[in-house]
Design a protein around this motif. Sequence first.
Motif, PDB file in Angstrom:
ATOM      1  N   ASP A 239      51.316 -25.650 -32.923  1.00 28.74           N
ATOM      2  CA  ASP A 239      52.124 -25.250 -34.074  1.00 28.74           C
ATOM      3  C   ASP A 239      51.674 -23.904 -34.619  1.00 28.74           C
TER       4      ASP A 239
ATOM      5  N   GLN B  77      53.034 -21.325 -32.248  1.00 28.38           N
ATOM      6  CA  GLN B  77      54.489 -21.218 -32.303  1.00 28.38           C
ATOM      7  C   GLN B  77      54.950 -20.506 -33.570  1.00 28.38           C
TER       8      GLN B  77
ATOM      9  N   GLU C 238      49.269 -24.488 -41.563  1.00 28.14           N
ATOM     10  CA  GLU C 238      48.571 -24.965 -40.372  1.00 28.14           C
ATOM     11  C   GLU C 238      47.130 -24.464 -40.342  1.00 28.14           C
TER      12      GLU C 238
ATOM     13  N   GLU D 169      58.364 -29.640 -42.730  1.00 29.17           N
ATOM     14  CA  GLU D 169      59.318 -29.400 -41.650  1.00 29.17           C
ATOM     15  C   GLU D 169      60.741 -29.379 -42.183  1.00 29.17           C
TER      16      GLU D 169
ATOM     17  N   ASP E 264      48.201 -30.443 -31.411  1.00 29.02           N
ATOM     18  CA  ASP E 264      49.358 -30.241 -32.282  1.00 29.02           C
ATOM     19  C   ASP E 264      49.113 -29.093 -33.249  1.00 29.02           C
TER      20      ASP E 264
END
Length: 286
Positions: free
Chosen positions: A192, A195, A177, A138, A188
């Motif tokens: 993710d 997104q 991911e 991140e 989650d």
Amino acid sequence: DLAPPIKKRMSTGSLIEAQALLRFPSTVLFAFLFLYQGISFSALRLVVYPVRSSFRLLGFFGVVICIAVPLWVTRTIRASVPSVARYRQENTKPSRLTALLIGPGEWVSTSKENHWVHRYSSMIRPYHQKWCWLIVLEFTSMFLLSAATIAKQPTMRDCGHVRVFSAAVNFFCLFIEAFMWPHARLRDNVFDFMQFGFQGTALLLLGIAYYNEDREFWTVPAAENLLFGALIILLVKVAMDGLAELYILYKGRRSKLQLLEWEDFGLQSELNFLTQEPLDDFKNKS
């Protein structure tokens, strides 16, 4: 002593967890993560563009902080897991709804003398134990996006380069991911994945429009719709995270799993005056 109405509504575990949210450095690191992209963007801009020497020095200091803190956090996590902290799953398989919203378990400290999870929970809580250090992804993605954004864009093609590079960063996160599935909670990973996919595709479509030197190109409306979809996914994810955290705090779930980890049920006599569910009953379920 707490008044009886409060005793009925809150457990000792809830109080412990609420206090843990304010522990140093977990709270500071969470705030730093929340502000990281803005800090890195401002610091890089002060370094790259002509400004007074004192401002440039401030920018260099900001860049050093933005690089050093994620490296320190990653090194601390890798050195501490699983020796002083681990992800403990419940022995009984949780319901589908619980697994979706809350997850199959919680992070716990392995030593009572070093309650490591309370001090670093904001950096590891979303992840599986195997990928607990992946918070660095991140930080890295936000730093790269900041670096791309400050680049000079005098022509339409330069604008296209920036957007295609930003799309590549999002697709790299999408790849992580898809193949690592790093989060402990299924939702989650799914959110993710969606997104990053929406954002990466939208930026790629915008890059195509800039390469064609046409802001009204057919890809622009599609990109706007994808970015709006990514925003909706983010809002839903934040709302579900908030509801899940409230449920966990209300039930004192982490504290009970922590006591099970320490195998110290002698504390039950001290805790039961506030707990909603006896620890022995929770032990039997887990």
